[in-house]
Design a protein around this motif. Structure first.
Motif, PDB file in Angstrom:
ATOM      1  N   ASN A 111     123.368 172.329  62.657  1.00  0.00           N
ATOM      2  CA  ASN A 111     122.239 171.140  62.457  1.00  0.00           C
ATOM      3  C   ASN A 111     120.653 170.973  62.466  1.00  0.00           C
ATOM      4  O   ASN A 111     120.046 172.249  63.036  1.00  0.00           O
ATOM      5  CB  ASN A 111     122.074 170.308  64.399  1.00  0.00           C
ATOM      6  CG  ASN A 111     121.436 168.896  63.901  1.00  0.00           C
ATOM      7  OD1 ASN A 111     120.691 168.320  62.975  1.00  0.00           O
ATOM      8  ND2 ASN A 111     121.941 167.847  65.419  1.00  0.00           N
ATOM      9  N   SER A 112     120.522 171.095  61.158  1.00  0.00           N
ATOM     10  CA  SER A 112     119.250 171.212  60.894  1.00  0.00           C
ATOM     11  C   SER A 112     117.713 170.434  61.669  1.00  0.00           C
ATOM     12  O   SER A 112     117.495 170.921  61.745  1.00  0.00           O
ATOM     13  CB  SER A 112     118.639 170.651  59.453  1.00  0.00           C
ATOM     14  OG  SER A 112     119.645 169.721  59.332  1.00  0.00           O
ATOM     15  N   GLU A 113     118.454 169.682  62.408  1.00  0.00           N
ATOM     16  CA  GLU A 113     117.024 168.449  63.141  1.00  0.00           C
ATOM     17  C   GLU A 113     117.253 169.579  64.294  1.00  0.00           C
ATOM     18  O   GLU A 113     116.474 169.192  64.645  1.00  0.00           O
ATOM     19  CB  GLU A 113     117.886 167.068  63.134  1.00  0.00           C
ATOM     20  CG  GLU A 113     117.996 166.145  62.508  1.00  0.00           C
ATOM     21  CD  GLU A 113     117.567 164.963  62.731  1.00  0.00           C
ATOM     22  OE1 GLU A 113     116.965 165.184  64.044  1.00  0.00           O
ATOM     23  OE2 GLU A 113     117.682 164.303  62.418  1.00  0.00           O
ATOM     24  N   LEU A 114     118.141 170.702  64.726  1.00  0.00           N
ATOM     25  CA  LEU A 114     117.867 171.034  65.962  1.00  0.00           C
ATOM     26  C   LEU A 114     115.900 172.172  65.337  1.00  0.00           C
ATOM     27  O   LEU A 114     115.527 171.817  66.167  1.00  0.00           O
ATOM     28  CB  LEU A 114     118.801 172.132  66.407  1.00  0.00           C
ATOM     29  CG  LEU A 114     118.062 173.399  67.592  1.00  0.00           C
ATOM     30  CD1 LEU A 114     118.274 172.879  68.385  1.00  0.00           C
ATOM     31  CD2 LEU A 114     119.305 174.579  67.124  1.00  0.00           C
ATOM     32  N   TRP A 115     116.534 172.608  64.041  1.00  0.00           N
ATOM     33  CA  TRP A 115     114.495 173.122  64.262  1.00  0.00           C
ATOM     34  C   TRP A 115     113.315 172.175  64.275  1.00  0.00           C
ATOM     35  O   TRP A 115     112.609 172.740  64.314  1.00  0.00           O
ATOM     36  CB  TRP A 115     115.058 174.363  62.734  1.00  0.00           C
ATOM     37  CG  TRP A 115     116.386 175.077  62.611  1.00  0.00           C
ATOM     38  CD1 TRP A 115     117.386 174.843  62.806  1.00  0.00           C
ATOM     39  CD2 TRP A 115     116.499 176.004  63.976  1.00  0.00           C
ATOM     40  NE1 TRP A 115     118.546 176.187  62.946  1.00  0.00           N
ATOM     41  CE2 TRP A 115     117.514 176.376  63.467  1.00  0.00           C
ATOM     42  CE3 TRP A 115     114.946 176.648  64.875  1.00  0.00           C
ATOM     43  CZ2 TRP A 115     117.168 177.934  64.039  1.00  0.00           C
ATOM     44  CZ3 TRP A 115     115.186 177.945  65.309  1.00  0.00           C
ATOM     45  CH2 TRP A 115     116.705 178.460  65.268  1.00  0.00           C
ATOM     46  N   LEU A 116     113.853 171.311  63.827  1.00  0.00           N
ATOM     47  CA  LEU A 116     112.709 170.106  63.631  1.00  0.00           C
ATOM     48  C   LEU A 116     112.513 169.864  64.917  1.00  0.00           C
ATOM     49  O   LEU A 116     111.295 169.548  65.518  1.00  0.00           O
ATOM     50  CB  LEU A 116     112.818 169.275  62.550  1.00  0.00           C
ATOM     51  CG  LEU A 116     112.173 168.233  62.174  1.00  0.00           C
ATOM     52  CD1 LEU A 116     111.825 168.273  61.782  1.00  0.00           C
ATOM     53  CD2 LEU A 116     113.084 166.861  61.394  1.00  0.00           C
ATOM     54  N   SER A 117     113.720 169.663  65.715  1.00  0.00           N
ATOM     55  CA  SER A 117     112.998 169.572  67.323  1.00  0.00           C
ATOM     56  C   SER A 117     112.298 170.207  68.084  1.00  0.00           C
ATOM     57  O   SER A 117     111.505 169.712  68.688  1.00  0.00           O
ATOM     58  CB  SER A 117     114.523 168.811  67.656  1.00  0.00           C
ATOM     59  OG  SER A 117     114.856 167.723  67.346  1.00  0.00           O
ATOM     60  N   ILE A 118     112.693 171.326  67.555  1.00  0.00           N
ATOM     61  CA  ILE A 118     111.897 172.625  67.861  1.00  0.00           C
ATOM     62  C   ILE A 118     110.713 172.647  67.585  1.00  0.00           C
ATOM     63  O   ILE A 118     109.825 173.083  68.658  1.00  0.00           O
ATOM     64  CB  ILE A 118     113.208 174.183  67.867  1.00  0.00           C
ATOM     65  CG1 ILE A 118     114.528 173.921  69.052  1.00  0.00           C
ATOM     66  CG2 ILE A 118     111.690 175.361  68.355  1.00  0.00           C
ATOM     67  CD1 ILE A 118     115.258 175.401  67.639  1.00  0.00           C
ATOM     68  N   LEU A 119     110.329 172.407  66.192  1.00  0.00           N
ATOM     69  CA  LEU A 119     108.774 172.181  66.184  1.00  0.00           C
ATOM     70  C   LEU A 119     108.088 171.354  66.162  1.00  0.00           C
ATOM     71  O   LEU A 119     107.208 171.378  66.721  1.00  0.00           O
ATOM     72  CB  LEU A 119     109.012 172.151  63.882  1.00  0.00           C
ATOM     73  CG  LEU A 119     108.077 172.061  63.529  1.00  0.00           C
ATOM     74  CD1 LEU A 119     107.114 173.369  63.466  1.00  0.00           C
ATOM     75  CD2 LEU A 119     107.833 171.593  62.228  1.00  0.00           C
ATOM     76  N   VAL A 120     108.355 169.812  66.338  1.00  0.00           N
ATOM     77  CA  VAL A 120     108.200 169.608  67.165  1.00  0.00           C
ATOM     78  C   VAL A 120     107.784 169.418  68.501  1.00  0.00           C
ATOM     79  O   VAL A 120     107.051 169.093  69.226  1.00  0.00           O
ATOM     80  CB  VAL A 120     108.893 167.870  67.218  1.00  0.00           C
ATOM     81  CG1 VAL A 120     108.355 167.124  67.851  1.00  0.00           C
ATOM     82  CG2 VAL A 120     109.206 168.071  65.821  1.00  0.00           C
ATOM     83  N   LEU A 121     108.417 170.239  69.779  1.00  0.00           N
ATOM     84  CA  LEU A 121     108.438 170.525  71.093  1.00  0.00           C
ATOM     85  C   LEU A 121     106.892 171.376  70.922  1.00  0.00           C
ATOM     86  O   LEU A 121     106.383 170.996  71.549  1.00  0.00           O
ATOM     87  CB  LEU A 121     109.116 171.357  71.581  1.00  0.00           C
ATOM     88  CG  LEU A 121     109.356 171.485  72.865  1.00  0.00           C
ATOM     89  CD1 LEU A 121     109.757 170.508  73.757  1.00  0.00           C
ATOM     90  CD2 LEU A 121     111.188 171.561  73.274  1.00  0.00           C
ATOM     91  N   ALA A 122     107.551 172.296  70.033  1.00  0.00           N
ATOM     92  CA  ALA A 122     106.479 173.452  70.123  1.00  0.00           C
ATOM     93  C   ALA A 122     104.585 172.649  69.394  1.00  0.00           C
ATOM     94  O   ALA A 122     103.442 173.230  70.583  1.00  0.00           O
ATOM     95  CB  ALA A 122     106.076 174.270  68.929  1.00  0.00           C
ATOM     96  N   LEU A 123     105.133 172.001  68.321  1.00  0.00           N
ATOM     97  CA  LEU A 123     103.960 171.350  68.129  1.00  0.00           C
ATOM     98  C   LEU A 123     103.409 170.352  69.724  1.00  0.00           C
ATOM     99  O   LEU A 123     102.104 170.162  69.684  1.00  0.00           O
ATOM    100  CB  LEU A 123     103.946 170.254  66.858  1.00  0.00           C
ATOM    101  CG  LEU A 123     103.989 171.222  65.375  1.00  0.00           C
ATOM    102  CD1 LEU A 123     103.743 170.111  64.801  1.00  0.00           C
ATOM    103  CD2 LEU A 123     102.853 171.878  65.520  1.00  0.00           C
ATOM    104  N   LEU A 124     104.319 169.816  70.183  1.00  0.00           N
ATOM    105  CA  LEU A 124     103.804 168.746  71.022  1.00  0.00           C
ATOM    106  C   LEU A 124     102.940 169.334  72.467  1.00  0.00           C
ATOM    107  O   LEU A 124     101.756 168.642  73.227  1.00  0.00           O
ATOM    108  CB  LEU A 124     105.109 168.188  72.193  1.00  0.00           C
ATOM    109  CG  LEU A 124     105.048 166.585  70.685  1.00  0.00           C
ATOM    110  CD1 LEU A 124     106.311 166.135  71.421  1.00  0.00           C
ATOM    111  CD2 LEU A 124     104.327 165.550  70.961  1.00  0.00           C
ATOM    112  N   PHE A 125     103.145 170.573  72.580  1.00  0.00           N
ATOM    113  CA  PHE A 125     102.957 171.956  73.724  1.00  0.00           C
ATOM    114  C   PHE A 125     101.463 172.451  73.306  1.00  0.00           C
ATOM    115  O   PHE A 125     100.535 171.943  73.592  1.00  0.00           O
ATOM    116  CB  PHE A 125     104.319 173.140  74.050  1.00  0.00           C
ATOM    117  CG  PHE A 125     105.298 172.703  75.325  1.00  0.00           C
ATOM    118  CD1 PHE A 125     104.325 172.683  75.952  1.00  0.00           C
ATOM    119  CD2 PHE A 125     106.154 172.907  74.710  1.00  0.00           C
ATOM    120  CE1 PHE A 125     105.224 172.047  77.130  1.00  0.00           C
ATOM    121  CE2 PHE A 125     107.181 172.138  75.632  1.00  0.00           C
ATOM    122  CZ  PHE A 125     107.192 172.132  77.103  1.00  0.00           C
ATOM    123  N   LEU A 126     101.248 172.411  72.027  1.00  0.00           N
ATOM    124  CA  LEU A 126     100.061 172.674  71.670  1.00  0.00           C
ATOM    125  C   LEU A 126      98.772 171.746  71.631  1.00  0.00           C
ATOM    126  O   LEU A 126      97.881 172.029  72.123  1.00  0.00           O
ATOM    127  CB  LEU A 126     100.317 173.114  69.970  1.00  0.00           C
ATOM    128  CG  LEU A 126      99.190 173.608  69.105  1.00  0.00           C
ATOM    129  CD1 LEU A 126      98.848 174.861  68.873  1.00  0.00           C
ATOM    130  CD2 LEU A 126      99.273 173.170  67.417  1.00  0.00           C
TER     131      LEU A 126
END
Length: 150
Positions: A111-126
Motif C-alpha cells: 500500500n503506497s498510502e502507508l508511506w503517505l500516512s507515515i509522512l503525514v503523521l511525522a509532519l503532524l508531530f513536527l
C-alpha cells in the motif's frame, strides 16, 4: 514555566520559513482528503469496518466516520491558514495514527498510502512541536494584538 510553554517558545524561535509552505501543503492535503471522504463516505465506512479495529454498532462507526471527515476538513483548512496549528495537529493525530497502524499496515497488498500516512503523521508531530510559523494567522493576530497594546 511549564513544558508546553517551553516547547512552544522553542518552536517559535526555530522555525524556517520553508516549513510554512510544508504546513500549507499538509493542510491542503488533509482538507482534500476530508472532502474525498465526504464525497465517498461508503469507502471510508468500508475502511473502518475492514480494519477490524472497531467492532462497534453502526452508530459508533457513523460517529467515527463523521469525526474523521469533519476533522480533516476543518483541521486541514485551519492548519493551512496557520490558526491554532498545534491544537489542530493534536486533534488530527488519532486519526492519522489509526490510519497508519490499523488501516494501512493491515492491508494484504503493498500500500503506497502507508508511506503517505507515515509522512503525514511525522509532519503532524513536527507542527505540534514547532507551531504555525511566521506566515500564519496566528502570527498575524499576535502582531496586530501587540501593536494595538502599545
Amino acid at each position: 514555566m511549564n513544558i508546553a510553554k517551553k516547547v512552544g517558545a522553542w518552536g517559535d524561535r526555530h522555525h524556517p520559513k520553508i516549513l510554512d509552505i510544508i504546513r500549507m501543503i499538509l493542510g491542503l492535503f488533509l482538507l482534500f482528503k476530508g472532502i474525498i471522504f465526504f464525497n465517498n463516505a461508503g469507502y471510508l465506512r468500508y475502511l473502518i469496518i475492514d480494519s477490524h479495529a472497531i467492532n462497534g454498532s453502526p452508530g459508533t462507526i457513523s460517529a467515527i466516520l463523521y469525526y474523521v471527515t469533519y476533522m480533516h476538513v476543518l483541521g486541514g483548512g485551519l492548519i493551512f491558514l496557520g490558526l491554532y496549528t498545534r491544537l489542530w495537529a493534536l486533534l488530527q493525530l488519532p486519526i492519522v495514527f489509526a490510519a497508519v497502524f490499523f488501516v494501512n499496515i493491515t492491508a494484504p497488498y503493498i500500500n503506497s498510502e502507508l508511506w503517505l500516512s507515515i509522512l503525514v503523521l511525522a509532519l503532524l508531530f513536527l507542527f505540534l512541536i514547532i507551531g504555525s510559523g511566521p506566515f500564519s494567522l496566528d502570527r498575524l493576530l499576535l502582531t496586530s494584538r501587540n501593536s494595538g497594546e502599545e
